[in-house]
Scaffold this motif. Structure first.
Motif, PDB file in Angstrom:
ATOM      1  N   GLY A   1       0.366  -2.089  -4.471  1.00  0.00           N
ATOM      2  CA  GLY A   1      -0.957  -2.040  -5.141  1.00  0.00           C
ATOM      3  C   GLY A   1      -2.404  -2.683  -4.222  1.00  0.00           C
ATOM      4  O   GLY A   1      -1.668  -3.706  -3.235  1.00  0.00           O
ATOM      5  N   ARG A   2      -3.859  -2.471  -3.986  1.00  0.00           N
ATOM      6  CA  ARG A   2      -4.786  -3.251  -3.648  1.00  0.00           C
ATOM      7  C   ARG A   2      -4.833  -4.437  -4.068  1.00  0.00           C
ATOM      8  O   ARG A   2      -5.113  -4.975  -2.787  1.00  0.00           O
ATOM      9  CB  ARG A   2      -5.627  -1.610  -3.605  1.00  0.00           C
ATOM     10  CG  ARG A   2      -7.389  -2.019  -2.353  1.00  0.00           C
ATOM     11  CD  ARG A   2      -8.005  -1.184  -2.438  1.00  0.00           C
ATOM     12  NE  ARG A   2      -9.271  -1.662  -1.571  1.00  0.00           N
ATOM     13  CZ  ARG A   2     -10.272  -1.989  -2.495  1.00  0.00           C
ATOM     14  NH1 ARG A   2     -10.372  -2.341  -3.362  1.00  0.00           N
ATOM     15  NH2 ARG A   2     -11.074  -2.278  -1.265  1.00  0.00           N
ATOM     16  N   ASN A   3      -4.701  -4.311  -5.484  1.00  0.00           N
ATOM     17  CA  ASN A   3      -5.217  -5.946  -5.234  1.00  0.00           C
ATOM     18  C   ASN A   3      -4.221  -6.752  -4.653  1.00  0.00           C
ATOM     19  O   ASN A   3      -4.961  -8.166  -5.089  1.00  0.00           O
ATOM     20  CB  ASN A   3      -4.837  -5.641  -6.851  1.00  0.00           C
ATOM     21  CG  ASN A   3      -6.046  -5.596  -7.320  1.00  0.00           C
ATOM     22  OD1 ASN A   3      -6.710  -5.624  -6.547  1.00  0.00           O
ATOM     23  ND2 ASN A   3      -6.110  -5.015  -9.007  1.00  0.00           N
TER      24      ASN A   3
ATOM     25  N   LEU B   1      -6.901  -0.053   7.990  1.00  0.00           N
ATOM     26  CA  LEU B   1      -5.853  -0.924   7.746  1.00  0.00           C
ATOM     27  C   LEU B   1      -5.873  -0.747   9.514  1.00  0.00           C
ATOM     28  O   LEU B   1      -5.473  -1.944   9.733  1.00  0.00           O
ATOM     29  CB  LEU B   1      -4.591  -0.077   7.233  1.00  0.00           C
ATOM     30  CG  LEU B   1      -3.464  -1.076   7.458  1.00  0.00           C
ATOM     31  CD1 LEU B   1      -3.945  -2.230   6.855  1.00  0.00           C
ATOM     32  CD2 LEU B   1      -2.511  -0.553   6.996  1.00  0.00           C
TER      33      LEU B   1
ATOM     34  N   GLU C   1      -9.485   1.558   1.654  1.00  0.00           N
ATOM     35  CA  GLU C   1      -8.437   1.605   1.335  1.00  0.00           C
ATOM     36  C   GLU C   1      -7.818   2.487   2.310  1.00  0.00           C
ATOM     37  O   GLU C   1      -6.395   2.909   1.956  1.00  0.00           O
ATOM     38  CB  GLU C   1      -8.433   1.861  -0.428  1.00  0.00           C
ATOM     39  CG  GLU C   1      -9.168   1.134  -1.638  1.00  0.00           C
ATOM     40  CD  GLU C   1      -8.610   1.930  -2.637  1.00  0.00           C
ATOM     41  OE1 GLU C   1      -7.977   2.916  -2.684  1.00  0.00           O
ATOM     42  OE2 GLU C   1      -9.841   1.836  -3.234  1.00  0.00           O
ATOM     43  N   SER C   2      -8.503   3.198   3.416  1.00  0.00           N
ATOM     44  CA  SER C   2      -7.371   4.338   3.521  1.00  0.00           C
ATOM     45  C   SER C   2      -6.406   3.508   4.892  1.00  0.00           C
ATOM     46  O   SER C   2      -7.006   2.198   5.463  1.00  0.00           O
ATOM     47  CB  SER C   2      -8.439   5.037   4.713  1.00  0.00           C
ATOM     48  OG  SER C   2      -9.343   4.086   5.433  1.00  0.00           O
TER      49      SER C   2
ATOM     50  N   LEU D   1       1.185  -1.053   0.321  1.00  0.00           N
ATOM     51  CA  LEU D   1      -0.359   0.471  -0.466  1.00  0.00           C
ATOM     52  C   LEU D   1       0.891   1.257   0.067  1.00  0.00           C
ATOM     53  O   LEU D   1       0.227   2.305  -0.062  1.00  0.00           O
ATOM     54  CB  LEU D   1      -1.100   0.283   1.319  1.00  0.00           C
ATOM     55  CG  LEU D   1      -1.600  -1.079   1.368  1.00  0.00           C
ATOM     56  CD1 LEU D   1      -3.026  -0.922   1.980  1.00  0.00           C
ATOM     57  CD2 LEU D   1      -3.299  -0.978  -0.389  1.00  0.00           C
TER      58      LEU D   1
ATOM     59  N   PHE E   1      -6.744  -8.145  -2.459  1.00  0.00           N
ATOM     60  CA  PHE E   1      -7.612  -8.153  -1.751  1.00  0.00           C
ATOM     61  C   PHE E   1      -8.382  -9.067  -2.084  1.00  0.00           C
ATOM     62  O   PHE E   1      -9.588  -9.548  -1.234  1.00  0.00           O
ATOM     63  CB  PHE E   1      -8.263  -7.147  -3.234  1.00  0.00           C
ATOM     64  CG  PHE E   1     -10.015  -6.884  -3.487  1.00  0.00           C
ATOM     65  CD1 PHE E   1     -10.395  -6.420  -2.801  1.00  0.00           C
ATOM     66  CD2 PHE E   1     -10.156  -7.854  -4.111  1.00  0.00           C
ATOM     67  CE1 PHE E   1     -11.929  -5.952  -2.625  1.00  0.00           C
ATOM     68  CE2 PHE E   1     -11.666  -7.877  -4.659  1.00  0.00           C
ATOM     69  CZ  PHE E   1     -12.575  -6.968  -3.840  1.00  0.00           C
TER      70      PHE E   1
END
Length: 569
Positions: free
Chosen positions: A523-525, A446, A441-442, A381, A528
């Motif tokens: 990245g977020r993926n 997390l 996503e913040s 991230l 996820f």
């Protein structure tokens, strides 16, 4: 009186050992650096985390060592295993030596084994010095194992915040230093006579104050323990050490017992405790009552007086053919009596055990795997600088979760609830946290998700021994609990491998295990899909725990009725 004072010094020494030997919880602090230095994939890195958890499978070896060596020698054997295991890893990560991957795997295994040996030493110390309040002693000391990562983060930031390799050096040295300090009260371990009831109650009150002090320590580390400024971290570390030394005033509390009894003790009521839910006397009374009820039932049945639909005289209840599937699952093979001893063969034939196994596998174990991946999660991230903060949050809330596992013992006199019900409540935050991590996503999400997972897994780790002993017998708890925690290395491998495969696939690589390629996913993926799948597994664990609660609730309620009835006569 001197013996009573020395036993509290041993308790403080045990707290220190637990606080500084939870070295597996800071793996994520140096895992990214380790991956780069060794040139390995995420899958291979996961195998190293599995090796550390697999060390728990060899915890039985510490019991064999205690048969042949004094306790303090076993403690130093554990310290030197950690010194060698982590010390050589530090040489590797600093590029001072080069070792093949398989030898690094064995070093992680050795380091993980040392943690189990320390846990055994602490358990024996609590058992020997607090036979009447062993559950309170064990729950308190085990709680401090959850705060190790926060303490090591403070120490690393105080020395060199930029060095990830420093964690390995601290993991190697600090447990040995702590063992040297702890050996003095251990060598002066007193011979204790059985305590009268008023002394047992006095000790329970002291444990209450120690738990309050532990809460203060956890709050301190949570809000102040993630400072990355070297000078500030040094001051904060000094404050944390002070809080760990503060319980040494307990011998003075012991000498002032009369004053405490007059002014404070009468305001509280302690009716037994803990890990075994009942003391040995209560358990025997409970078994005697159940035995007499069964005999009475058989006698009445012979004379045609008893209605079969409202009786239960054995561990297996006969189900009505007209009942539905859910009733069959809940009622078939229900436990009737708490504390009934189960051999390993009987244990694995019990549906209750497998429901419990799945709940632990999909709850506490999945939380441990999440903590092992915190370094890569933060890196993916773009928040690598937050790794130490996330570790501190997980560690602190895991600590709070462990402390909360003792709350049912303190409120039992006024509010009684089956411990399997508390286990179900403790599992609730885990699926919520994973779905929150997948959907938001913040940075706040997390941190909140990490806190919820730490709180939940900490409670489960601390409460597991008590649940095992209550459901399957206190005398068999050693063997049965080791069978239960076999799910940790299995879960570490399965969940970690799943996360690693998703991570590497999103990094655009086709890396296979045991290759020398290195990939970094951004990245977020990257996590996820992992969070979604882990959340689904956590829901399965929660469902399993609900079924376990529904199946065991009658046994808990029956025990409580019998316990209250026995106190009236």
């Amino acid at each position: 009186m001197a013996g009573q004072s020395r036993k509290w010094m041993i308790l403080v020494a045990t707290i220190w050992l637990q606080a500084f030997t939870g070295t597996n919880f800071d793996f994520s602090a140096y895992s990214s650096r380790f991956k780069t230095v060794l040139g390995i994939s995420q899958v291979q890195l996961n195998y190293l985390a599995v090796a550390s958890d697999l060390g728990k499978a060899f915890g039985w070896s510490s019991g064999l060592a205690l048969l042949h060596f004094p306790l303090w020698i076993v403690m130093f054997m554990a310290a030197f295993m950690g010194l060698f295991g982590y010390g050589v890893q530090w040489l590797v990560i600093r590029n001072l030596i080069s070792l093949p991957y398989f030898l690094v795997f064995l070093l992680c295994l050795l380091a993980g084994c040392s943690i189990c040996w320390f846990n055994t030493v602490c358990f024996v110390l609590c058992n020997q010095n607090f036979p009447a309040n062993r559950s309170l002693a064990i729950s308190l000391t085990v709680s401090f194992n959850g705060v190790s990562a926060a303490l090591y983060t403070l120490a690393a930031n105080a020395i060199d915040p930029s060095s990830d390799a420093l964690y390995l050096l601290l993991n190697a040295a600090i447990p040995l230093i702590t063992s040297i300090v702890a050996v003095f009260p251990i060598l002066r371990q007193p011979d204790l006579d059985p305590l009268p009831p008023d002394a047992v109650h006095r000790d329970s009150l002291i444990f209450l104050f120690l738990n309050l002090l532990a809460v203060l320590t956890g709050i301190y580390l949570l809000f102040l323990g993630s400072s990355s400024e070297s000078s500030m971290a040094g001051l904060l570390l000094s404050g944390a050490i002070f809080l760990l030394v503060l319980p040494m005033c307990i011998p003075g509390v012991v000498y002032a017992k009369d004053w405490f009894h007059r002014t404070v003790h009468t305001s509280f009521q302690f009716e037994g405790s803990g890990f075994l839910l009942v003391d040995d006397f209560d358990l025997e009374v409970h078994k005697d009552i159940v035995s007499r009820e069964s005999s009475l039932h058989d006698s009445l049945l012979v004379n045609g007086i008893v209605d079969e639909s409202v009786t239960c005289g054995s561990s297996l209840n006969v189900m009505d053919d007209n009942k539905g599937c859910c009733e069959t699952i809940i009622g078939k093979g229900q436990l009737v009596m708490l504390g009934e001893e189960h051999s390993a063969k009987l244990l694995v034939s019990r549906m209750d055990f497998w429901l419990y196994y799945i709940a632990y596998f999909c709850g506490g174990t999945i939380g441990l795997v999440y903590s092992n991946n915190l370094g890569q999660i933060a890196q993916s991230l773009g928040q690598s600088s937050m790794t130490s903060t996330l570790i501190t949050i997980y560690s602190s809330f895991s600590f709070f979760g462990r402390l909360l596992s003792a709350v049912p013992d303190y409120i039992r006199a006024k509010f009684y609830f089956a411990r399997t019900g508390w286990l179900t409540i403790a599992l609730l935050p885990t699926p919520v946290a994973f779905f929150l991590l997948a959907g938001a996503e913040s940075i706040l999400a997390l941190q909140a998700g990490t806190a919820l997972i730490g709180l939940s897994s900490g409670f489960i780790f601390a409460a597991a021994v008590s649940v095992t002993s209550e459901l399957f017998g206190p005398n068999s708890v050693g063997v049965n609990h080791n069978i239960l925690i076999s799910n940790i290395p299995i879960g570490s491998l399965a969940y970690g491998l799943l996360a690693a495969i998703v991570y590497d696939s999103n990094a655009g690589s086709s890396i296979m295990p045991f290759t020398s390629d290195t990939s970094v996913c951004m990245g977020r993926n990257c996590y996820f899909l992992t969070f979604l799948l882990w959340g689904c597994f956590a829901v399965a664990g929660l469902t399993s725990s609900v079924l376990l609660f529904l199946r065991t609730r009658p046994a808990y309620e029956r025990f409580e009725r019998n316990r209250i009835a026995s106190q009236l006569y």
